[in-house]
Design a protein around this motif. Structure first.
Motif, PDB file in Angstrom:
ATOM      1  N   LEU A 186       0.863  -1.176   0.000  1.00  0.00           N
ATOM      2  CA  LEU A 186       0.000   0.000   0.000  1.00  0.00           C
ATOM      3  C   LEU A 186       0.902   1.230   0.000  1.00  0.00           C
ATOM      4  CD1 LEU A 186      -3.218   0.640   1.967  1.00  0.00           C
ATOM      5  CD2 LEU A 186      -1.386   2.312   2.154  1.00  0.00           C
ATOM      6  N   MET A 187       0.658   2.174  -0.904  1.00  0.00           N
ATOM      7  CA  MET A 187       1.558   3.300  -1.084  1.00  0.00           C
ATOM      8  C   MET A 187       0.820   4.628  -0.976  1.00  0.00           C
ATOM      9  SD  MET A 187       3.792   1.962  -4.321  1.00  0.00           S
ATOM     10  CE  MET A 187       4.371   0.265  -4.410  1.00  0.00           C
ATOM     11  N   VAL A 188       1.508   5.602  -0.403  1.00  0.00           N
ATOM     12  CA  VAL A 188       1.039   6.989  -0.368  1.00  0.00           C
ATOM     13  C   VAL A 188       2.203   7.873  -0.803  1.00  0.00           C
ATOM     14  CG1 VAL A 188      -0.671   6.588   1.447  1.00  0.00           C
ATOM     15  CG2 VAL A 188       1.651   7.271   2.060  1.00  0.00           C
ATOM     16  N   ARG A 189       1.858   9.006  -1.394  1.00  0.00           N
ATOM     17  CA  ARG A 189       2.884   9.947  -1.856  1.00  0.00           C
ATOM     18  C   ARG A 189       2.854  11.186  -0.974  1.00  0.00           C
ATOM     19  NH1 ARG A 189       2.675  11.330  -8.038  1.00  0.00           N
ATOM     20  NH2 ARG A 189       4.288   9.731  -8.319  1.00  0.00           N
ATOM     21  N   VAL A 190       4.049  11.683  -0.611  1.00  0.00           N
ATOM     22  CA  VAL A 190       4.187  12.845   0.263  1.00  0.00           C
ATOM     23  C   VAL A 190       5.168  13.814  -0.386  1.00  0.00           C
ATOM     24  CG1 VAL A 190       4.674  13.648   2.605  1.00  0.00           C
ATOM     25  CG2 VAL A 190       3.837  11.325   2.240  1.00  0.00           C
ATOM     26  N   ALA A 191       4.899  15.123  -0.231  1.00  0.00           N
ATOM     27  CA  ALA A 191       5.789  16.126  -0.813  1.00  0.00           C
ATOM     28  C   ALA A 191       5.870  17.329   0.100  1.00  0.00           C
ATOM     29  CB  ALA A 191       5.299  16.555  -2.200  1.00  0.00           C
ATOM     30  N   ASN A 192       7.019  17.982   0.061  1.00  0.00           N
ATOM     31  CA  ASN A 192       7.256  19.232   0.771  1.00  0.00           C
ATOM     32  C   ASN A 192       7.101  20.366  -0.230  1.00  0.00           C
ATOM     33  OD1 ASN A 192       8.148  21.329   2.396  1.00  0.00           O
ATOM     34  ND2 ASN A 192      10.309  20.776   2.208  1.00  0.00           N
ATOM     35  N   MET A 193       6.184  21.302   0.031  1.00  0.00           N
ATOM     36  CA  MET A 193       5.862  22.351  -0.915  1.00  0.00           C
ATOM     37  C   MET A 193       6.750  23.579  -0.783  1.00  0.00           C
ATOM     38  SD  MET A 193       3.446  20.803  -2.444  1.00  0.00           S
ATOM     39  CE  MET A 193       2.768  22.094  -3.471  1.00  0.00           C
ATOM     40  N   ARG A 194       7.653  23.589   0.167  1.00  0.00           N
ATOM     41  CA  ARG A 194       8.563  24.720   0.339  1.00  0.00           C
ATOM     42  C   ARG A 194       9.991  24.270   0.033  1.00  0.00           C
ATOM     43  NH1 ARG A 194       6.272  28.976   3.493  1.00  0.00           N
ATOM     44  NH2 ARG A 194       8.385  29.783   3.765  1.00  0.00           N
ATOM     45  N   LYS A 195      10.845  25.269  -0.270  1.00  0.00           N
ATOM     46  CA  LYS A 195      12.239  24.952  -0.554  1.00  0.00           C
ATOM     47  C   LYS A 195      13.031  24.646   0.710  1.00  0.00           C
ATOM     48  CE  LYS A 195      12.808  27.371  -4.960  1.00  0.00           C
ATOM     49  NZ  LYS A 195      13.600  28.379  -5.713  1.00  0.00           N
ATOM     50  N   SER A 196      12.599  25.183   1.852  1.00  0.00           N
ATOM     51  CA  SER A 196      13.284  24.874   3.102  1.00  0.00           C
ATOM     52  C   SER A 196      13.077  23.401   3.442  1.00  0.00           C
ATOM     53  CB  SER A 196      12.750  25.759   4.233  1.00  0.00           C
ATOM     54  OG  SER A 196      11.355  25.580   4.383  1.00  0.00           O
ATOM     55  N   LEU A 197      14.144  22.752   3.866  1.00  0.00           N
ATOM     56  CA  LEU A 197      14.125  21.307   4.055  1.00  0.00           C
ATOM     57  C   LEU A 197      13.394  20.899   5.324  1.00  0.00           C
ATOM     58  CD1 LEU A 197      17.750  20.241   3.043  1.00  0.00           C
ATOM     59  CD2 LEU A 197      15.672  20.125   1.677  1.00  0.00           C
ATOM     60  N   LEU A 198      12.837  19.706   5.269  1.00  0.00           N
ATOM     61  CA  LEU A 198      12.340  19.004   6.440  1.00  0.00           C
ATOM     62  C   LEU A 198      13.258  17.814   6.662  1.00  0.00           C
ATOM     63  CD1 LEU A 198       8.493  19.022   5.759  1.00  0.00           C
ATOM     64  CD2 LEU A 198       9.703  20.350   7.489  1.00  0.00           C
ATOM     65  N   ILE A 199      13.841  17.727   7.833  1.00  0.00           N
ATOM     66  CA  ILE A 199      14.808  16.680   8.116  1.00  0.00           C
ATOM     67  C   ILE A 199      14.243  15.701   9.141  1.00  0.00           C
ATOM     68  CG2 ILE A 199      16.773  18.139   7.535  1.00  0.00           C
ATOM     69  CD1 ILE A 199      17.221  18.650  10.473  1.00  0.00           C
ATOM     70  N   GLN A 200      14.863  14.520   9.222  1.00  0.00           N
ATOM     71  CA  GLN A 200      14.454  13.459  10.151  1.00  0.00           C
ATOM     72  C   GLN A 200      12.971  13.147   9.991  1.00  0.00           C
ATOM     73  OE1 GLN A 200      15.665  14.783  14.046  1.00  0.00           O
ATOM     74  NE2 GLN A 200      17.839  14.567  13.626  1.00  0.00           N
ATOM     75  N   CYS A 201      12.562  12.964   8.763  1.00  0.00           N
ATOM     76  CA  CYS A 201      11.153  12.695   8.465  1.00  0.00           C
ATOM     77  C   CYS A 201      10.822  11.230   8.731  1.00  0.00           C
ATOM     78  CB  CYS A 201      10.842  13.030   7.014  1.00  0.00           C
ATOM     79  SG  CYS A 201      11.239  14.727   6.547  1.00  0.00           S
ATOM     80  N   GLN A 202       9.686  10.991   9.333  1.00  0.00           N
ATOM     81  CA  GLN A 202       9.235   9.634   9.606  1.00  0.00           C
ATOM     82  C   GLN A 202       7.730   9.568   9.406  1.00  0.00           C
ATOM     83  OE1 GLN A 202      10.097   8.100  13.511  1.00  0.00           O
ATOM     84  NE2 GLN A 202       9.863   5.985  12.869  1.00  0.00           N
ATOM     85  N   LEU A 203       7.306   8.637   8.576  1.00  0.00           N
ATOM     86  CA  LEU A 203       5.887   8.452   8.288  1.00  0.00           C
ATOM     87  C   LEU A 203       5.373   7.245   9.050  1.00  0.00           C
ATOM     88  CD1 LEU A 203       3.764   9.800   6.314  1.00  0.00           C
ATOM     89  CD2 LEU A 203       4.040   7.742   4.932  1.00  0.00           C
ATOM     90  N   THR A 204       4.346   7.443   9.831  1.00  0.00           N
ATOM     91  CA  THR A 204       3.737   6.363  10.603  1.00  0.00           C
ATOM     92  C   THR A 204       2.252   6.296  10.290  1.00  0.00           C
ATOM     93  OG1 THR A 204       3.351   7.828  12.493  1.00  0.00           O
ATOM     94  CG2 THR A 204       5.409   6.573  12.482  1.00  0.00           C
ATOM     95  N   GLY A 205       1.668   5.150  10.567  1.00  0.00           N
ATOM     96  CA  GLY A 205       0.249   4.967  10.294  1.00  0.00           C
ATOM     97  C   GLY A 205      -0.461   4.280  11.434  1.00  0.00           C
ATOM     98  N   LYS A 206      -1.748   4.544  11.540  1.00  0.00           N
ATOM     99  CA  LYS A 206      -2.620   3.877  12.497  1.00  0.00           C
ATOM    100  C   LYS A 206      -3.876   3.428  11.760  1.00  0.00           C
ATOM    101  CE  LYS A 206      -0.531   4.192  16.549  1.00  0.00           C
ATOM    102  NZ  LYS A 206      -0.195   3.008  17.379  1.00  0.00           N
ATOM    103  N   LEU A 207      -4.187   2.167  11.905  1.00  0.00           N
ATOM    104  CA  LEU A 207      -5.416   1.629  11.317  1.00  0.00           C
ATOM    105  C   LEU A 207      -6.512   1.694  12.366  1.00  0.00           C
ATOM    106  CD1 LEU A 207      -6.534   0.275   8.728  1.00  0.00           C
ATOM    107  CD2 LEU A 207      -6.162  -1.927   9.872  1.00  0.00           C
ATOM    108  N   LEU A 208      -7.543   2.455  12.096  1.00  0.00           N
ATOM    109  CA  LEU A 208      -8.660   2.648  13.017  1.00  0.00           C
ATOM    110  C   LEU A 208      -9.842   1.826  12.527  1.00  0.00           C
ATOM    111  CD1 LEU A 208      -8.375   6.541  13.338  1.00  0.00           C
ATOM    112  CD2 LEU A 208      -7.160   4.803  14.645  1.00  0.00           C
ATOM    113  N   HIS A 209     -10.287   0.903  13.355  1.00  0.00           N
ATOM    114  CA  HIS A 209     -11.384   0.019  12.958  1.00  0.00           C
ATOM    115  C   HIS A 209     -12.036  -0.546  14.212  1.00  0.00           C
ATOM    116  CE1 HIS A 209      -8.989  -3.682  13.830  1.00  0.00           C
ATOM    117  NE2 HIS A 209      -7.986  -2.861  13.561  1.00  0.00           N
TER     118      HIS A 209
END
Length: 340
Positions: A177-200
């Motif tokens: 399962l894939m999702v796409r993420v983007a940073n809309m500014r030129k200033s960097l975001l560092i130490q990025c971590q994507l997490t998920g929670k399945l709610l059911h």
């Protein structure tokens, strides 16, 4: 032609990351908010905060102006036929308006000219000291809350863009399962971590049914769960294996399952070192089986890369031969569902 009935999908988190849970019937809610007055003031909407900021000054000017007015009245400064040796508490203050202007000049440290305090009135001197101390603390609090709201990384999180849809296809031989993420500014975001929670909903072994059960969903980018910096639009994926809380998901039961996938990106802003968090959620109707994201990154003749966000939310049928051979009809149904 028959039309498909669409039901309103319940969400805990909206697509733009806001909380959809309404809190009702809480006893003493006002008292709870007043106990944590700092957070209450910081969370205020801007129109209320600007009103509070301006009224803090105006109200304190007026309140202490009234106090000075009554001090002068108690000293007999407004009586007619005063003796020549009478010393007023406030020089050249003969009305409430004058007392208000004296209070304003004292609190804003404009400096005394026409109106000033007499050294022979201890009560007025004590009131002046109390005014400067009390209003100084009030101004520090309101100004601090004003600046804290400006410095919050909430607006920075709004420049993090998630794809409107999630897709399921094969990646390196595994169903993901894939999702796409983007940073809309030129200033960097560092130490990025994507997490998920399945709610059911869930039923425990004891037979207790929980309305919202949370299961962790791990997302990876290439071979790691962390991204050193977010400078390009990236695709994060979750492997749908036997250890996944989405195990058993297939093209037939995808749109009949009742769940919500909450995706959270935690990152650090390089410019300020402050942490920010951006969220979104996906319901089964926003997950496409057998699709993949279209390329969004292109190279130019000048040796630069261009991220074309016209393709950011666009998807295409997966070109995996093994996947297509088994799910051609399912993909067609998926495409028809998408068009409707």
């Amino acid at each position: 032609m028959a039309t498909r009935k669409t039901e309103v999908q319940r969400r805990i988190v909206s697509k733009d990351g806001h909380n959809n849970v309404r809190i009702d019937n809480v006893e003493g809610m006002v008292k709870l908010y007043l106990h944590d007055i700092w957070t209450t003031v910081v969370d205020m909407k801007w129109r209320y905060k600007l009103t509070l900021f301006a009224s803090t000054f105006v109200i304190t000017w007026f309140i202490f102006g009234v106090i000075f007015f009554f001090i002068s009245m108690g000293n007999g400064d407004f009586e007619a036929g005063l003796s020549s040796n009478h010393t007023p508490c406030l020089k050249n203050v003969a009305s409430l308006t004058g007392a208000f202007l004296f209070s304003l000049e004292s609190q804003t440290t404009i400096g005394y000219g026409y109106r000033y305090i007499s050294e022979e009135c201890p009560l007025a001197i004590f009131t002046l000291v109390a005014q400067l101390v009390i209003t100084g603390l009030a101004e520090i609090f309101v100004t601090g809350a004003f600046l804290a709201k400006l410095a919050r990384p909430k607006k920075r999180a709004e420049t993090i863009k998630f794809s409107q849809l999630a897709v399921i296809c094969r990646r390196q031989g595994k169903l993901c399962l894939m999702v796409r993420v983007a940073n809309m500014r030129k200033s960097l975001l560092i130490q990025c971590q994507l997490t998920g929670k399945l709610l059911h909903s869930n039923v425990t072994e004891e037979g207790e049914k929980t309305q919202v059960h949370q299961s962790s969903v791990d997302f990876n980018m290439d071979s790691s769960s962390e991204c050193p910096f977010l400078i390009l639009p990236l695709i994060f994926y979750h492997v749908l294996d036997e250890h996944s809380p989405l195990a058993g998901l297939n093209a037939e039961n995808l749109h009949t399952r009742d769940f919500e996938l909450l995706v959270t990106l935690n990152a650090t802003m390089e410019s300020t070192a402050a942490t920010c968090q951006s969220r979104t959620s996906y319901v089964p109707q926003e997950i496409l089986w057998g699709y993949e994201f279209k390329p969004v990154l292109f190279s130019t003749t000048g040796g630069r890369y261009v991220a074309d966000f016209n393709f950011f939310d666009k998807v295409q049928v997966s070109n995996d031969p093994a996947f297509l051979s088994n799910h051609t009809e399912k993909l067609k149904l998926e495409e028809d569902y998408k068009k409707e």
